[in-house]
Enzyme design. Structure first.
Site, mmCIF file in Angstrom:
data_model
loop_
_atom_site.group_PDB
_atom_site.id
_atom_site.type_symbol
_atom_site.label_atom_id
_atom_site.label_comp_id
_atom_site.label_asym_id
_atom_site.label_seq_id
_atom_site.Cartn_x
_atom_site.Cartn_y
_atom_site.Cartn_z
ATOM 1 N N GLY A 69 0.824 -1.195 0.000
ATOM 2 C CA GLY A 69 0.000 0.000 0.000
ATOM 3 C C GLY A 69 0.862 1.250 0.000
ATOM 4 O O GLY A 69 2.095 1.182 0.054
ATOM 5 N N GLY A 118 0.074 -5.145 0.834
ATOM 6 C CA GLY A 118 -1.191 -5.076 0.113
ATOM 7 C C GLY A 118 -1.209 -5.871 -1.172
ATOM 8 O O GLY A 118 -2.274 -6.291 -1.643
ATOM 9 N N GLU A 141 5.842 -6.202 7.634
ATOM 10 C CA GLU A 141 5.294 -5.152 8.489
ATOM 11 C C GLU A 141 6.039 -4.950 9.808
ATOM 12 O O GLU A 141 6.184 -3.810 10.277
ATOM 13 C CB GLU A 141 3.807 -5.440 8.759
ATOM 14 C CG GLU A 141 2.891 -5.170 7.571
ATOM 15 C CD GLU A 141 2.890 -6.291 6.547
ATOM 16 O OE1 GLU A 141 2.223 -6.146 5.514
ATOM 17 O OE2 GLU A 141 3.568 -7.319 6.770
ATOM 18 N N ASP A 149 -1.233 -7.420 7.770
ATOM 19 C CA ASP A 149 -2.668 -7.174 7.600
ATOM 20 C C ASP A 149 -3.105 -7.755 6.258
ATOM 21 O O ASP A 149 -2.521 -8.699 5.770
ATOM 22 C CB ASP A 149 -2.988 -5.686 7.749
ATOM 23 C CG ASP A 149 -2.394 -4.830 6.624
ATOM 24 O OD1 ASP A 149 -1.392 -5.247 5.999
ATOM 25 O OD2 ASP A 149 -2.932 -3.738 6.370
#
Length: 357
Positions: A69, A118, A141, A149
């Site tokens: 992302g 992402g 992350e 996520d």
């Protein structure tokens, strides 16, 4: 839909295939909020289009399928910008991840090059996941003060043994064979054959097209390391895991311990808790609900802004974590990541798939 967004995600129908191309090669095809919405709209359009039998998603350029992302936007939000805008992005992104997992038509992801964050969310939940010799899949992350996520904790919790824990805590990456071993991909196709595979997907059912191009995957690394990985990461705490890694006598285990120790102590502890909880939560939607709570909490922590600064903004690779030691991360701090959000809950698990889609 802005003109820029239309350019950033190209969609067209080629024969029986609906094609989605992430088109930000200079940014390694990193996802923006507009791109997430455009992918969702394409899936809406093609779901009831009888002429579309298969959806195929790929990334423009040779370097990346999708590198995640827009974390620069997340950094702005974490340092005084608009956190609500990032939370809305995550809300739409996680809903898209769940949508992909339950899409009623074959969803083929061509995971060529870098696949991070992402990018995993818009590929690894698909029904047919193709990797090549250039593939590097990562959920990095913990290295930026965040927690996996986009359904990453769901996928890693399902990996054999403790392989998912190893990848999550080290923030490491894997190639094609290890992506297959960990359940993040399904088939290996050499990158030079992807254009021909695309041509066949436009004309043939997915199984028939794959039969022409799938090849044996070159050997990976993790299968031969399962003994120490499964033993060390089965420990109950991060501190115990590090003790086992450092005491195992395996050089690769020592390297893993060093990588974990370099990551955010708070994020590493929250990541282990998220993975262990994910194993008991059940369907993807319940895990995405948990990830949304975790992500929204992480947005307000100093380590996320500091991790992005060190790795992406200033690139000095010298984050100053707060706190800097695992021993200083209180259990209450980790528990706060999983606290209910009240009216801000994502709420994916509260409805059935039929009601939702």
């Amino acid at each position: 839909m802005t003109e820029d967004t239309v350019k950033e995600v190209l969609t067209e129908r080629e024969g029986r295939a609906g094609l989605i191309v992430l088109n930000r090669p200079a940014a390694l095809n990193a996802l923006t909020h507009g791109m997430v919405r455009r992918i969702s709209e394409a899936l809406d359009t093609w779901e009831n289009d009888e002429q579309v039998g298969t959806v195929v998603i790929s990334g423009a350029g040779e370097r990346a399928f999708c590198a995640g992302g827009d974390i620069v936007a997340i950094h702005r939000a974490a340092t005084g910008g608009d956190p609500g805008a990032v939370e809305e992005f995550w809300r739409d992104e996680y809903r898209l991840n769940a949508r992909i997992a339950r899409y009623p038509k074959p969803y083929v992801a061509l995971m060529n090059g870098i696949v991070m964050g992402g990018g995993v969310g818009v590929s690894a939940h698909g029904s047919v996941r193709i990797v090549t010799e250039t593939t590097r899949v990562a959920l990095p992350e913990a290295g930026i003060g965040f927690v996996p996520d986009v359904g990453g904790t769901y996928l890693l919790a399902l990996a054999p043994g403790e392989l998912g824990t190893h990848l999550a805590l080290t923030a490491g990456s894997v190639g094609a064979a290890d992506a297959l071993l960990c359940g993040l991909a399904d088939h290996f196709v050499p990158s030079e054959r992807l254009p021909a595979l695309l041509d066949d997907l436009a004309e043939l059912p997915v199984h028939d097209a794959l039969e022409r191009h799938v090849q044996p995957v070159p050997a990976g690394l993790l299968d031969g390391q399962r003994d120490w990985i499964d033993h060390c990461y089965a420990a109950g705490t991060v501190e115990e895991i590090l003790d086992r890694l450092r005491g195992s006598g395996e050089p690769e285990a020592k390297k893993a311990a060093d990588r974990i120790a370099a990551n955010s102590p708070t994020a590493v502890k929250a990541t282990l808790a998220a993975l262990r909880r994910a194993r008991a939560l059940g369907p993807l939607e319940a895990v995405l609900d948990q990830e949304y709570r975790v992500s929204c909490t992480a947005l307000a922590t100093p380590d996320l802004a500091e991790g992005i600064r060190a790795q992406v903004i200033d690139k000095d690779r010298a984050p100053r974590w707060s706190p800097a030691a695992l021993s200083a991360v209180e259990p209450a701090v980790v528990a706060r990541y999983f606290a209910p959000l009240g009216e801000r809950e994502l709420g994916l698990a509260a409805t059935t798939p039929l009601e939702r889609w």
